[in-house]
Design a protein around this motif. Sequence first.
Motif, PDB file in Angstrom:
ATOM      1  N   LEU A 275     -19.640  38.442   8.509  1.00 51.28           N
ATOM      2  CA  LEU A 275     -18.310  37.854   8.364  1.00 51.28           C
ATOM      3  C   LEU A 275     -17.632  37.731   9.731  1.00 51.28           C
ATOM      4  N   LYS A 276     -17.787  38.752  10.561  1.00 54.83           N
ATOM      5  CA  LYS A 276     -17.196  38.677  11.899  1.00 54.83           C
ATOM      6  C   LYS A 276     -17.839  37.548  12.699  1.00 54.83           C
ATOM      7  N   LYS A 277     -19.183  37.415  12.563  1.00 53.11           N
ATOM      8  CA  LYS A 277     -19.863  36.313  13.236  1.00 53.11           C
ATOM      9  C   LYS A 277     -19.342  34.971  12.752  1.00 53.11           C
ATOM     10  N   LEU A 278     -19.146  34.877  11.436  1.00 51.61           N
ATOM     11  CA  LEU A 278     -18.689  33.626  10.847  1.00 51.61           C
ATOM     12  C   LEU A 278     -17.313  33.241  11.384  1.00 51.61           C
ATOM     13  N   LEU A 279     -16.376  34.194  11.389  1.00 48.46           N
ATOM     14  CA  LEU A 279     -15.031  33.907  11.860  1.00 48.46           C
ATOM     15  C   LEU A 279     -15.008  33.606  13.363  1.00 48.46           C
ATOM     16  N   SER A 280     -15.852  34.303  14.110  1.00 49.98           N
ATOM     17  CA  SER A 280     -15.947  34.033  15.554  1.00 49.98           C
ATOM     18  C   SER A 280     -16.463  32.623  15.794  1.00 49.98           C
ATOM     19  N   PHE A 281     -17.459  32.231  15.011  1.00 49.71           N
ATOM     20  CA  PHE A 281     -18.006  30.884  15.119  1.00 49.71           C
ATOM     21  C   PHE A 281     -16.923  29.840  14.819  1.00 49.71           C
ATOM     22  N   LEU A 282     -16.114  30.126  13.804  1.00 48.79           N
ATOM     23  CA  LEU A 282     -15.088  29.167  13.410  1.00 48.79           C
ATOM     24  C   LEU A 282     -14.000  29.031  14.477  1.00 48.79           C
ATOM     25  N   GLU A 283     -13.652  30.143  15.118  1.00 49.40           N
ATOM     26  CA  GLU A 283     -12.578  30.115  16.109  1.00 49.40           C
ATOM     27  C   GLU A 283     -12.947  29.291  17.335  1.00 49.40           C
ATOM     28  N   VAL A 284     -14.237  29.256  17.686  1.00 51.51           N
ATOM     29  CA  VAL A 284     -14.649  28.518  18.888  1.00 51.51           C
ATOM     30  C   VAL A 284     -15.101  27.105  18.563  1.00 51.51           C
ATOM     31  N   SER A 285     -15.301  26.818  17.271  1.00 47.27           N
ATOM     32  CA  SER A 285     -15.789  25.488  16.902  1.00 47.27           C
ATOM     33  C   SER A 285     -14.693  24.451  17.114  1.00 47.27           C
ATOM     34  N   THR A 286     -15.088  23.294  17.561  1.00 47.36           N
ATOM     35  CA  THR A 286     -14.144  22.190  17.773  1.00 47.36           C
ATOM     36  C   THR A 286     -14.443  21.010  16.852  1.00 47.36           C
ATOM     37  N   VAL A 287     -15.367  21.200  15.931  1.00 54.62           N
ATOM     38  CA  VAL A 287     -15.724  20.117  14.999  1.00 54.62           C
ATOM     39  C   VAL A 287     -14.703  20.108  13.857  1.00 54.62           C
ATOM     40  N   PRO A 288     -13.944  19.041  13.696  1.00 58.15           N
ATOM     41  CA  PRO A 288     -12.886  19.019  12.681  1.00 58.15           C
ATOM     42  C   PRO A 288     -13.383  19.309  11.271  1.00 58.15           C
TER      43      PRO A 288
END
Length: 841
Positions: A275-288
């Motif tokens: 879950l932490k990996k998932l949220l970290s991935f989402l925070e840095v993603s720039t794909v709308p």
Amino acid sequence: MGKKVKKEETPPKDVFDPLLIESKAPETVVLMLSSPENDVLAKACDALYKFASKGDENKLTLLGLGALEHLYKLISHEDPIVRRNAIMIFGIMASNHDVKNVLKELDATNSLISQLAPEEDVVIHEFATLCLAHIAVEYTTKVKIFEQGGLEPLIRLLGSPDPDVTKNSLECIYLLVQDFQIRAAVRELNVIPHLLGLLESEYPVIQLLALRTLEVISKDRETRIILEENNGLDCLLNILETNELSDLHIETLAVLGNCLEDVQTLQQIQMTGGLKKLLSFLEVSTVPDIQKNAAKAITKAAHDSEIRKILHWEEAEKFLVSLLETNSDEGKIAASQAISAMCENIDSKSVLGLRGIPQLVQLLSSYNEEVKEAAVTALTNLTTASPRNISAVAEAGGIVPLMNTLKSQRDGAIVSAITVLTNLSMQEPFLTTIQSHGIMSALVGPLRSTNSRVQSKAAFAVAAFGCDADARTELRNAGGLRPLAGLLHSKNEEVRRNACWAVMVCGNDEQSAVELCRLGALDILEEINQSTKRKNMFSEAALEKLLDNNLSQKYSRMGYLSSHNIIANGFYDCGQTKRGWKFLSLEELSKQGLNDRRAIIFINAEPREEEKMSPTFHLSPVNLSKCPAGELMYLSLNFRDCNILKKCIIFFYVRKGKGKKEEEKPEEVTQVTPEVREEINLENSHWLPPPDFILMDYINDAFKTILPLTTTREQVVALAQLVADKMGGPIEKENLQNFCWELLMSETEFELKSNIVPIGKIKKGTFYHRALLFKVIADRIGIGCSLVRGKYNRAWNEVTLFVDSPKGHLFPPQEYVVDLMFEPGCLMKQGTAKADRYKCI
């Protein structure tokens, strides 16, 4: 014997030598589909396949020539080549909509499913699955494929070495699992391992279809459990961590979003650090699309309280707040919706309020109506039962954009904006600020809405903001009372209840009460209160409030005024109003002129503006210390200047407690210019009732002679005698029929050329005249009494008095009826001898 010569064999007469046929006409080739020769059939099918591959127009040509019926027979042909070529045409033609309808009529699904047997050629598998994938779009066809056993061979073909077969089978399964019943059957056939294996395919289209199928079937909790047992979550997280698979991230997040809805699955992801990996991935993603889908996944998951706790522990709020600042409107909408869902958790509400409210307030100015609606809905949830967040909205400058949102084209945005403003009104400083921005005028539009949710919230807001007299005046001037009264007709219970509440609040103003009555609110409320289903906790209170602030109509309808109902200038008695009749204003009655109907008695102990400075009503500057107590109280009741009013009251009570010696001491001389209290706004009326100077004299006499009396009983008796004296004196019971008050009343009406008669003009008054005059003067000098209308021109007053006890015991107060006709001042105990009471009255 000579040697025999062998005879040459001659071919049968009905057999041709091999013949090569060429044709450019599709009609001819279609006719060849009826040939008994396998070779001809195979070549004809091959030619037709090439013809149909060139476009939809050719497919429709073949359909019109009846080729599909011939081909339907050939897909079960014993010759494998004929069967293969026929299936190929079926597969290529099934993409056309009209062809699908014919295949549905032919019921071709069973024949196509039979071609999926393991021993069949891979080409047959390819085009049979292609055809099934085309026709599986229809719901009825899905059911047929399922009922005829098509799922099992399709799942088996997911392991085919041919990628086209795999792709077509997977696409068909994806379409089938859109039905929730088929999803359960697919799960039982152990499709999860096959789908997870296809995620490693070298063909992106197959990977995408596998993920989309997983996204659909993982909506069921049982599937999520199987997915976890097969290490599917790790597989999905690995895809997110692989940059080379970025084209699969959106679909992968959709599957994980479903997994987040299950507490146990989410806990498992959390325990492994996923879950932490998932949220970290989402925070840095720039794909709308990734950001949007992730927020949507959080929205769905946050409906469970335990999941909200887990998301809060992992600081999911950071991602949502950051998403509010993206350039994607869809991302802002999804983030706002997720914030709304997360607000159910108190800790999350606090964090989101601190970090997200300024951004949400900014979104209220967006040109995108959907963004605006999502943002204001989030603010609604953030400010509900949260004083801290309410203050944060105001500090972020949210009041003005919230007011502007009331003009939105979306009903949901209007509902939420009203709710937030109502939440803000719970704190006094913000209530005042919102009122200063014209909230009541802004609510007129929502009150006229056809949406019941908007109507309900608008009426509720009127009740919340209508606590101030200026706000109620603003609503009345803006034309808001008409739509508000109209909401009383609503069939929606909540709208009707809130409308009654708002009417009750607006009814606190006399002018608003009169206007609401004119608009028919009284009739509607009476109708509501007569229905056990439609009546609500506010309907009766609203009716009572309107009547209490429109005493003329109350007395006309109810025939009763309580001691709390103080008769003011402008009151008039036009008799009992029958149900269904319109209650006319005094101005409307004045236009009727003189007629044979009963006289309308009106009260107006107030001079007109030009007469206020006349010698009769001009009081020179007075020394309050030398002013008699009765006159002092009279002055105090008529001053509009608060400072003078305070001084009158202070002097009155100080002198009540001082001895004679102290009264004789010189006091400071206060210059007083009295101004009679204006109890009803007559300036705005086109017709002004004349002032009743005689009534003014009556009231002045009462202040001088009755108010100084020490006990209420003495005051009641004296007032009764004063009223009787002014209206013809006491009457003998035996001579009641000879008391010709009607003739004198007719003469007065003729003299005035009007049915409207000032009460001071009545020199011979019967029961209802005297009872009204008693009530008017009693209200002015502070004697509490009620006014009750009886039958046959009867009316009486009831007063509440304490009973004197010779032994010093304290008895509860009792009600008495005041005799004004026969023995003026006689007090009859209420409820003891009812028959005797009516004889007396």
